[in-house]
Design a protein around this motif. Structure first.
Motif, PDB file in Angstrom:
ATOM      1  N   HIS A   1       2.862  -3.239  10.935  1.00 40.30           N
ATOM      2  CA  HIS A   1       2.302  -1.211  10.206  1.00 40.30           C
ATOM      3  C   HIS A   1       1.855  -0.626  11.591  1.00 40.30           C
ATOM      4  O   HIS A   1       2.206   0.793  12.213  1.00 40.30           O
ATOM      5  CB  HIS A   1       1.505  -1.094   9.535  1.00 40.30           C
ATOM      6  CG  HIS A   1      -0.158  -1.473  10.405  1.00 40.30           C
ATOM      7  ND1 HIS A   1      -0.635  -0.840  11.238  1.00 40.30           N
ATOM      8  CD2 HIS A   1      -0.706  -2.802   9.609  1.00 40.30           C
ATOM      9  CE1 HIS A   1      -1.993  -1.730  11.337  1.00 40.30           C
ATOM     10  NE2 HIS A   1      -1.709  -2.156  10.842  1.00 40.30           N
TER      11      HIS A   1
ATOM     12  N   GLU B   1       1.010  -1.479  -0.214  1.00 38.52           N
ATOM     13  CA  GLU B   1      -0.069   0.413  -0.114  1.00 38.52           C
ATOM     14  C   GLU B   1       0.855   1.324   0.051  1.00 38.52           C
ATOM     15  O   GLU B   1       0.932   2.386  -0.379  1.00 38.52           O
ATOM     16  CB  GLU B   1      -1.076   0.270   1.393  1.00 38.52           C
ATOM     17  CG  GLU B   1      -2.116  -0.891   1.018  1.00 38.52           C
ATOM     18  CD  GLU B   1      -2.809  -1.268   2.334  1.00 38.52           C
ATOM     19  OE1 GLU B   1      -2.304  -0.667   3.411  1.00 38.52           O
ATOM     20  OE2 GLU B   1      -4.304  -1.495   2.480  1.00 38.52           O
ATOM     21  N   ARG B   2       1.447   1.222   0.414  1.00 38.79           N
ATOM     22  CA  ARG B   2       2.712   2.356   1.208  1.00 38.79           C
ATOM     23  C   ARG B   2       3.529   2.674  -0.442  1.00 38.79           C
ATOM     24  O   ARG B   2       3.534   3.614  -0.940  1.00 38.79           O
ATOM     25  CB  ARG B   2       3.621   2.238   2.252  1.00 38.79           C
ATOM     26  CG  ARG B   2       3.133   2.573   3.096  1.00 38.79           C
ATOM     27  CD  ARG B   2       2.256   3.809   3.886  1.00 38.79           C
ATOM     28  NE  ARG B   2       3.281   4.875   3.468  1.00 38.79           N
ATOM     29  CZ  ARG B   2       4.404   5.026   4.525  1.00 38.79           C
ATOM     30  NH1 ARG B   2       4.311   4.369   5.771  1.00 38.79           N
ATOM     31  NH2 ARG B   2       5.691   5.975   4.474  1.00 38.79           N
TER      32      ARG B   2
ATOM     33  N   GLU C   1       3.160   5.374  -2.793  1.00 36.40           N
ATOM     34  CA  GLU C   1       4.011   5.899  -4.057  1.00 36.40           C
ATOM     35  C   GLU C   1       4.671   6.580  -5.125  1.00 36.40           C
ATOM     36  O   GLU C   1       5.737   7.106  -5.540  1.00 36.40           O
ATOM     37  CB  GLU C   1       5.380   5.881  -3.419  1.00 36.40           C
ATOM     38  CG  GLU C   1       6.351   6.282  -1.642  1.00 36.40           C
ATOM     39  CD  GLU C   1       5.975   7.664  -1.345  1.00 36.40           C
ATOM     40  OE1 GLU C   1       6.120   8.026  -2.026  1.00 36.40           O
ATOM     41  OE2 GLU C   1       5.059   8.170  -0.096  1.00 36.40           O
TER      42      GLU C   1
ATOM     43  N   ILE D   1       9.949   1.425   6.413  1.00 38.18           N
ATOM     44  CA  ILE D   1       8.985   1.717   5.562  1.00 38.18           C
ATOM     45  C   ILE D   1       9.720   3.328   5.164  1.00 38.18           C
ATOM     46  O   ILE D   1      10.109   3.483   4.202  1.00 38.18           O
ATOM     47  CB  ILE D   1       7.959   2.235   5.683  1.00 38.18           C
ATOM     48  CG1 ILE D   1       7.052   1.743   4.194  1.00 38.18           C
ATOM     49  CG2 ILE D   1       7.608   3.006   6.288  1.00 38.18           C
ATOM     50  CD1 ILE D   1       7.841   0.844   3.330  1.00 38.18           C
TER      51      ILE D   1
END
Length: 322
Positions: A286, A63-64, A68, A295
């Motif tokens: 997370h 997801e991160r 980006e 991350i």
């Protein structure tokens, strides 16, 4: 039988494409996650570590990355998760590496991504797999290996002799039993001193925290892997890796020691090493501070070596910086 987990991300504008591939004649399940407003983005190919399906914690990273501006392709090994293959729960570095090669070949064939900018991302056991894969695939653009398994010898030296003997006997029982259709299983996670693959102080708590709520999970794997792990040392191939490679290790990791990961990074032409204050599983979770630090390091590395700047991409210019 494979167990299906819905991997669709709820983030607005993210496209999920379920696209499987074959590895040695068996179907491996995979999902391509595409960011909004970008044409043919770089892609990060991801798979899990020792005995875990792709649904167990990898989406927190994917997801991160998608946020980006990167695409992410997340797949299950044969005999795990949504993929086909019997018997189930077959952990094998040899078979995993075959699946990695097949996954990369499949991703290169996808029209939605930039096949010239492929990143390999692995964690724990697969952290070693991506090092080994990149050593023999010079077209890989970059590699991210977090808390990687790099040395079977280090793993063997950390195992008491009595426990090593029990592991060997369990492996032989599995190999002989498989001839008669009766494979032998051992736990993936156990308490220190128990006959299990992962018995570090953080293993019994951290592993189950990776699993999505309500997901069934069998704490078992084919015992034959006990004969393979001591012989599997991706660090032997570290000098062959030419792609920029980020290795992130946990200062308090009792499963894949940071000192071995550091040595692997030092052997690489373009290796970069970061030590984060956390244990093996805090790096994955997370809601842990170690994850946030981890991350952030990974995203900075990707920006420096892939050249993607999300803020520069617009709806009217979806190919900016591609």
């Amino acid at each position: 039988m494979p167990f299906h987990v819905d991997l669709d991300i709820g983030t607005s504008g993210v496209t999920c494409v379920h696209t499987s591939f074959e590895s040695r004649g068996e179907r491996c399940a995979g999902t391509l996650l595409l960011p909004a407003g970008r044409a043919r983005p770089p892609v990060i190919v991801m798979a899990h570590g020792f005995g875990a399906p792709r649904a167990a914690g990898l989406l927190a990273f994917a997801e991160r990355f998608v946020a980006e501006g990167y695409a992410a392709y997340v797949f299950d090994y044969r005999n795990f998760g949504d993929s086909d293959g019997e018997p189930r729960h077959w952990v094998s570095p040899r078979r995993h590496l075959q699946d990695w090669s097949a996954a990369v070949a499949h991703v290169r064939s996808l029209s939605q991504i930039d096949a010239a900018r492929i990143v390999l991302w692995g964690t724990s056991f697969s952290g070693g797999h991506v090092i080994r894969t990149a050593a023999f695939d010079r077209e890989i653009r970059a590699v991210v290996a977090q808390v990687p398994h790099v040395s079977g010898l280090v793993s063997l030296m950390r195992t008491p002799i009595g426990l090593s003997l029990r592991m060997t006997l369990a492996a032989m029982r599995d190999i002989v039993g498989s001839v008669f259709g009766k494979p032998h299983y051992s736990p993936i996670v156990g308490q220190p001193g128990e006959l299990a693959a992962l018995t570090g102080d953080d293993a019994s708590h951290g592993y189950v925290r990776l699993l999505p709520a309500g997901m069934p999970w069998d704490n078992r794997m084919l015992s034959r892997v006990f004969l393979e792990v001591p012989l599997y040392s991706p660090i032997r191939h570290a000098r062959r890796v030419s792609a920029p490679t980020l290795i992130v290790a946990g200062r308090r990791d009792t499963i894949t020691p940071a000192h071995a990961a550091r040595r692997a990074a030092q052997r690489m032409r373009n290796g970069e090493f970061h030590l984060v204050d956390g244990n093996h599983f805090q790096m994955h979770l997370h809601d842990e501070h170690a994850f946030a630090t981890n991350i952030a390091i990974q995203i900075d590395f990707l920006r420096r070596h892939l050249g993607v700047e999300l803020k520069a991409a617009t709806e009217t210019d979806p190919q900016a910086h591609s």
